[in-house]
Write a protein that holds these residues in place. Structure first.
Motif, PDB file in Angstrom:
ATOM      1  N   LEU A 100       0.831  -1.204   0.000  1.00  0.00           N
ATOM      2  CA  LEU A 100       0.000   0.000   0.000  1.00  0.00           C
ATOM      3  C   LEU A 100       0.866   1.255   0.000  1.00  0.00           C
ATOM      4  O   LEU A 100       0.586   2.216  -0.732  1.00  0.00           O
ATOM      5  N   ASP A 101       1.930   1.244   0.799  1.00  0.00           N
ATOM      6  CA  ASP A 101       2.832   2.395   0.829  1.00  0.00           C
ATOM      7  C   ASP A 101       3.416   2.658  -0.560  1.00  0.00           C
ATOM      8  O   ASP A 101       3.525   3.807  -0.998  1.00  0.00           O
ATOM      9  N   GLU A 102       3.772   1.590  -1.249  1.00  0.00           N
ATOM     10  CA  GLU A 102       4.337   1.718  -2.595  1.00  0.00           C
ATOM     11  C   GLU A 102       3.284   2.246  -3.579  1.00  0.00           C
ATOM     12  O   GLU A 102       3.575   3.113  -4.413  1.00  0.00           O
ATOM     13  N   ARG A 103       2.067   1.725  -3.464  1.00  0.00           N
ATOM     14  CA  ARG A 103       0.989   2.168  -4.352  1.00  0.00           C
ATOM     15  C   ARG A 103       0.666   3.641  -4.134  1.00  0.00           C
ATOM     16  O   ARG A 103       0.369   4.382  -5.084  1.00  0.00           O
ATOM     17  N   ILE A 104       0.704   4.091  -2.881  1.00  0.00           N
ATOM     18  CA  ILE A 104       0.433   5.496  -2.589  1.00  0.00           C
ATOM     19  C   ILE A 104       1.512   6.390  -3.187  1.00  0.00           C
ATOM     20  O   ILE A 104       1.215   7.429  -3.797  1.00  0.00           O
ATOM     21  N   GLU A 105       2.765   5.990  -3.034  1.00  0.00           N
ATOM     22  CA  GLU A 105       3.859   6.793  -3.607  1.00  0.00           C
ATOM     23  C   GLU A 105       3.718   6.888  -5.126  1.00  0.00           C
ATOM     24  O   GLU A 105       3.893   7.968  -5.716  1.00  0.00           O
ATOM     25  N   LEU A 106       3.380   5.771  -5.757  1.00  0.00           N
ATOM     26  CA  LEU A 106       3.194   5.761  -7.202  1.00  0.00           C
ATOM     27  C   LEU A 106       2.006   6.624  -7.606  1.00  0.00           C
ATOM     28  O   LEU A 106       2.060   7.380  -8.583  1.00  0.00           O
ATOM     29  N   ARG A 107       0.923   6.541  -6.832  1.00  0.00           N
ATOM     30  CA  ARG A 107      -0.263   7.338  -7.156  1.00  0.00           C
ATOM     31  C   ARG A 107       0.041   8.826  -7.076  1.00  0.00           C
ATOM     32  O   ARG A 107      -0.369   9.594  -7.946  1.00  0.00           O
ATOM     33  N   VAL A 108       0.741   9.251  -6.031  1.00  0.00           N
ATOM     34  CA  VAL A 108       1.073  10.669  -5.889  1.00  0.00           C
ATOM     35  C   VAL A 108       1.944  11.132  -7.054  1.00  0.00           C
ATOM     36  O   VAL A 108       1.730  12.218  -7.629  1.00  0.00           O
ATOM     37  N   ALA A 109       2.913  10.307  -7.440  1.00  0.00           N
ATOM     38  CA  ALA A 109       3.770  10.666  -8.579  1.00  0.00           C
ATOM     39  C   ALA A 109       2.941  10.819  -9.846  1.00  0.00           C
ATOM     40  O   ALA A 109       3.142  11.759 -10.642  1.00  0.00           O
ATOM     41  N   ARG A 110       1.988   9.932 -10.048  1.00  0.00           N
ATOM     42  CA  ARG A 110       1.129  10.012 -11.240  1.00  0.00           C
ATOM     43  C   ARG A 110       0.229  11.235 -11.196  1.00  0.00           C
ATOM     44  O   ARG A 110      -0.048  11.849 -12.236  1.00  0.00           O
ATOM     45  N   MET A 111      -0.221  11.612 -10.009  1.00  0.00           N
ATOM     46  CA  MET A 111      -1.044  12.814  -9.880  1.00  0.00           C
ATOM     47  C   MET A 111      -0.248  14.048 -10.284  1.00  0.00           C
ATOM     48  O   MET A 111      -0.758  14.935 -10.971  1.00  0.00           O
ATOM     49  N   TRP A 112       0.987  14.097  -9.866  1.00  0.00           N
ATOM     50  CA  TRP A 112       1.831  15.236 -10.239  1.00  0.00           C
ATOM     51  C   TRP A 112       2.018  15.258 -11.757  1.00  0.00           C
ATOM     52  O   TRP A 112       1.891  16.312 -12.388  1.00  0.00           O
ATOM     53  N   GLN A 113       2.295  14.080 -12.330  1.00  0.00           N
ATOM     54  CA  GLN A 113       2.497  14.010 -13.777  1.00  0.00           C
ATOM     55  C   GLN A 113       1.225  14.383 -14.541  1.00  0.00           C
ATOM     56  O   GLN A 113       1.286  14.936 -15.636  1.00  0.00           O
ATOM     57  N   ALA A 114       0.069  14.078 -13.958  1.00  0.00           N
ATOM     58  CA  ALA A 114      -1.210  14.356 -14.620  1.00  0.00           C
ATOM     59  C   ALA A 114      -1.624  15.821 -14.527  1.00  0.00           C
ATOM     60  O   ALA A 114      -2.612  16.220 -15.151  1.00  0.00           O
ATOM     61  N   GLY A 115      -0.900  16.616 -13.732  1.00  0.00           N
ATOM     62  CA  GLY A 115      -1.193  18.045 -13.672  1.00  0.00           C
ATOM     63  C   GLY A 115      -1.845  18.526 -12.398  1.00  0.00           C
ATOM     64  O   GLY A 115      -2.608  19.501 -12.417  1.00  0.00           O
ATOM     65  N   LEU A 116      -1.550  17.871 -11.253  1.00  0.00           N
ATOM     66  CA  LEU A 116      -2.163  18.286  -9.995  1.00  0.00           C
ATOM     67  C   LEU A 116      -1.843  19.737  -9.666  1.00  0.00           C
ATOM     68  O   LEU A 116      -2.719  20.485  -9.196  1.00  0.00           O
ATOM     69  N   VAL A 117      -0.612  20.162  -9.909  1.00  0.00           N
ATOM     70  CA  VAL A 117      -0.241  21.541  -9.575  1.00  0.00           C
ATOM     71  C   VAL A 117      -1.091  22.529 -10.367  1.00  0.00           C
ATOM     72  O   VAL A 117      -1.599  23.520  -9.816  1.00  0.00           O
ATOM     73  N   ASP A 118      -1.297  22.259 -11.645  1.00  0.00           N
ATOM     74  CA  ASP A 118      -2.136  23.144 -12.459  1.00  0.00           C
ATOM     75  C   ASP A 118      -3.588  23.107 -11.993  1.00  0.00           C
ATOM     76  O   ASP A 118      -4.278  24.141 -12.011  1.00  0.00           O
ATOM     77  N   GLU A 119      -4.062  21.931 -11.573  1.00  0.00           N
ATOM     78  CA  GLU A 119      -5.428  21.817 -11.065  1.00  0.00           C
ATOM     79  C   GLU A 119      -5.603  22.699  -9.823  1.00  0.00           C
ATOM     80  O   GLU A 119      -6.605  23.417  -9.700  1.00  0.00           O
ATOM     81  N   VAL A 120      -4.635  22.629  -8.914  1.00  0.00           N
ATOM     82  CA  VAL A 120      -4.724  23.435  -7.692  1.00  0.00           C
ATOM     83  C   VAL A 120      -4.636  24.915  -8.023  1.00  0.00           C
ATOM     84  O   VAL A 120      -5.385  25.736  -7.468  1.00  0.00           O
ATOM     85  N   ARG A 121      -3.749  25.267  -8.949  1.00  0.00           N
ATOM     86  CA  ARG A 121      -3.612  26.675  -9.334  1.00  0.00           C
ATOM     87  C   ARG A 121      -4.942  27.218  -9.864  1.00  0.00           C
ATOM     88  O   ARG A 121      -5.351  28.326  -9.507  1.00  0.00           O
ATOM     89  N   ALA A 122      -5.626  26.432 -10.676  1.00  0.00           N
ATOM     90  CA  ALA A 122      -6.921  26.863 -11.210  1.00  0.00           C
ATOM     91  C   ALA A 122      -7.963  26.971 -10.101  1.00  0.00           C
ATOM     92  O   ALA A 122      -8.767  27.919 -10.081  1.00  0.00           O
ATOM     93  N   LEU A 123      -7.951  26.042  -9.155  1.00  0.00           N
ATOM     94  CA  LEU A 123      -8.939  26.057  -8.076  1.00  0.00           C
ATOM     95  C   LEU A 123      -8.695  27.195  -7.091  1.00  0.00           C
ATOM     96  O   LEU A 123      -9.630  27.649  -6.428  1.00  0.00           O
ATOM     97  N   LEU A 124      -7.456  27.645  -6.988  1.00  0.00           N
ATOM     98  CA  LEU A 124      -7.188  28.804  -6.124  1.00  0.00           C
ATOM     99  C   LEU A 124      -7.966  30.016  -6.612  1.00  0.00           C
ATOM    100  O   LEU A 124      -8.411  30.843  -5.804  1.00  0.00           O
ATOM    101  N   GLY A 125      -8.158  30.109  -7.920  1.00  0.00           N
ATOM    102  CA  GLY A 125      -8.949  31.194  -8.474  1.00  0.00           C
ATOM    103  C   GLY A 125     -10.424  31.067  -8.168  1.00  0.00           C
ATOM    104  O   GLY A 125     -11.187  32.028  -8.340  1.00  0.00           O
ATOM    105  N   GLN A 126     -10.839  29.892  -7.705  1.00  0.00           N
ATOM    106  CA  GLN A 126     -12.236  29.660  -7.339  1.00  0.00           C
ATOM    107  C   GLN A 126     -12.445  29.663  -5.822  1.00  0.00           C
ATOM    108  O   GLN A 126     -13.520  29.316  -5.340  1.00  0.00           O
ATOM    109  N   GLY A 127     -11.393  30.015  -5.079  1.00  0.00           N
ATOM    110  CA  GLY A 127     -11.525  30.137  -3.633  1.00  0.00           C
ATOM    111  C   GLY A 127     -11.072  28.925  -2.845  1.00  0.00           C
ATOM    112  O   GLY A 127     -11.431  28.780  -1.669  1.00  0.00           O
ATOM    113  N   LEU A 128     -10.254  28.053  -3.448  1.00  0.00           N
ATOM    114  CA  LEU A 128      -9.834  26.828  -2.760  1.00  0.00           C
ATOM    115  C   LEU A 128      -9.156  27.115  -1.425  1.00  0.00           C
ATOM    116  O   LEU A 128      -9.434  26.448  -0.423  1.00  0.00           O
ATOM    117  N   ALA A 129      -8.286  28.095  -1.381  1.00  0.00           N
ATOM    118  CA  ALA A 129      -7.543  28.375  -0.152  1.00  0.00           C
ATOM    119  C   ALA A 129      -8.454  28.795   0.988  1.00  0.00           C
ATOM    120  O   ALA A 129      -8.134  28.593   2.162  1.00  0.00           O
TER     121      ALA A 129
END
Length: 297
Positions: free
Chosen positions: A196-225
Motif C-alpha cells: 500500500l505504501d508503494e501504491r500510494i507513492e506511485l499514485r502521488v507521482a502520477r497525480m503530479w504528472q497528470a497536472g495536480l499543480v495546475d489543477e490546484v492553481r486553477a482552483l485557487l482562483g475559485q476560492g480553494l484556499a
C-alpha cells in the motif's frame, strides 16, 4: 425501508475500490454512489483520483461534483443526499474510503444542532492556544469521545465540545453506532502495508504528472484556499504551500506521500472496527466473482 441491501466497497486509499465498484455495478445492473468526501467537490479530480467518464464505463455515478470548493463539508447534508439516491436506485453500490460518510449513509447517525456563538468562541480558542488544551477538556468531559478523536484534529474537538455545551449530553452519544438504517453488504479491500505504501507513492507521482499543480492553481482562483474543507484536502493543501512559496515542490510531494500513508492507516483502522465488513485481498484472483459470492451469500 429498502429490502435489497446496499453494496459498499470500502478500505484504504489506493486499494482499487473504484474499479471493483464499477465491475460490480456492471454485473448487477447497479449504480455507484460516491462516499469519498473530497470527490464531492467540483474540479477536484486529479488529486482525489476521481474516475474519468471513460473509466466509469457507462455506469451512472451519483454524488460527484456537487459542491463548490468554498463549501464546508456537511456529513448531515451528505446523509440526506445519499439516502435519497438509495431510495431511487435499485442496486446502489456505495464506494469510498471516508468512513464517517459510509456510516452516515447506512447507519443510524444523529446530527445535533450548532450554535454559532459557541462555535466561534471555541474556534478562537483553538486558533490562539492550539488543540491540546481543548483536547484535555474533552477528555475530562467525555473520555469516550476523546478516545475516538485524534488529539490533533482541532475541528472535530471543537465540534465535540460544542455539542456537549449545547446539548448537555456527551458527544459520544451522537457518534456512529452499528445500528443499520439500510441493510448492507460491505466488502473491504485489504492491501499489505508495504504494498500500500508503494501504491500510494506511485499514485502521488502520477497525480503530479497528470497536472495536480495546475489543477490546484486553477482552483485557487475559485476560492480553494478559503475552503475550510477542500483547502485542507490531502495533496491540495500541500500544493498550496508550494505555490505560495512556503515549500519546495519536492517537499510538497514528500509530505503528500507521508500524510496519505498515515491517512490510509487510519482508514483501515476505522473499517477494521466494523464487524460487518468482509475483507478480500485487493489482488485476489477472481475478486469480482468472490465479491459477488459474498453479496449473494
Amino acid at each position: 425501508m429498502r429490502q435489497q441491501p446496499v453494496i459498499a466497497v470500502v478500505g484504504p486509499t489506493a486499494a482499487g475500490k473504484s474499479d471493483l465498484a464499477v465491475d460490480l455495478a456492471l454485473r448487477l445492473g447497479g449504480e455507484c454512489v460516491n462516499a469519498d468526501s473530497m470527490q464531492l467537490y467540483r474540479g477536484m479530480d486529479i488529486g482525489t483520483a476521481k474516475l474519468t467518464e471513460a473509466e466509469r464505463r457507462g455506469v451512472p455515478h451519483h454524488l460527484l461534483d456537487i459542491w463548490d470548493v468554498t463549501v464546508t463539508a456537511s456529513v448531515a447534508e451528505y446523509q440526506k443526499l445519499a439516502r435519497a439516491v438509495f431510495d431511487a436506485v435499485e442496486v446502489p453500490v456505495l464506494v469510498g474510503g471516508s468512513g464517517l460518510y459510509v456510516r452516515a449513509a447506512i447507519d443510524e447517525l444523529e446530527f445535533p444542532g450548532t450554535d454559532p456563538e459557541i462555535r466561534a468562541r471555541l474556534e478562537e480558542e483553538l486558533a490562539e492556544r492550539g488543540p491540546a488544551p481543548l483536547y484535555e477538556r474533552l477528555r475530562e468531559r467525555d473520555p469516550a469521545a476523546a478516545a475516538a478523536i485524534l488529539a490533533s484534529n482541532g475541528r472535530r474537538i471543537v465540534r465535540a465540545l460544542e455539542v456537549i455545551e449545547l446539548s448537555g449530553r456527551p458527544f459520544s452519544a451522537t457518534m456512529p453506532s452499528y445500528d443499520a438504517v439500510y441493510p448492507s453488504v460491505q466488502i473491504g479491500l485489504e492491501v499489505p502495508r508495504p504494498v500500500l505504501d508503494e501504491r500510494i507513492e506511485l499514485r502521488v507521482a502520477r497525480m503530479w504528472q497528470a497536472g495536480l499543480v495546475d489543477e490546484v492553481r486553477a482552483l485557487l482562483g475559485q476560492g480553494l484556499a478559503e475552503g475550510r474543507t477542500a483547502g485542507r484536502a490531502l495533496g491540495y493543501a500541500q500544493v498550496i504551500r508550494f505555490l505560495t512559496g512556503e515549500w519546495s515542490e519536492e517537499q510538497a510531494m514528500t509530505e503528500t506521500v507521508r500524510l496519505t500513508r498515515r491517512f490510509a492507516r487510519r482508514q483501515e483502522s476505522w473499517f477494521r472496527r466494523d464487524p460487518r465488513v468482509r475483507w478480500l485481498p485487493y489482488d485476489a484472483p477472481g475478486i469480482l466473482e468472490r465479491s459477488l459470492a459474498l453479496i449473494n451469500s
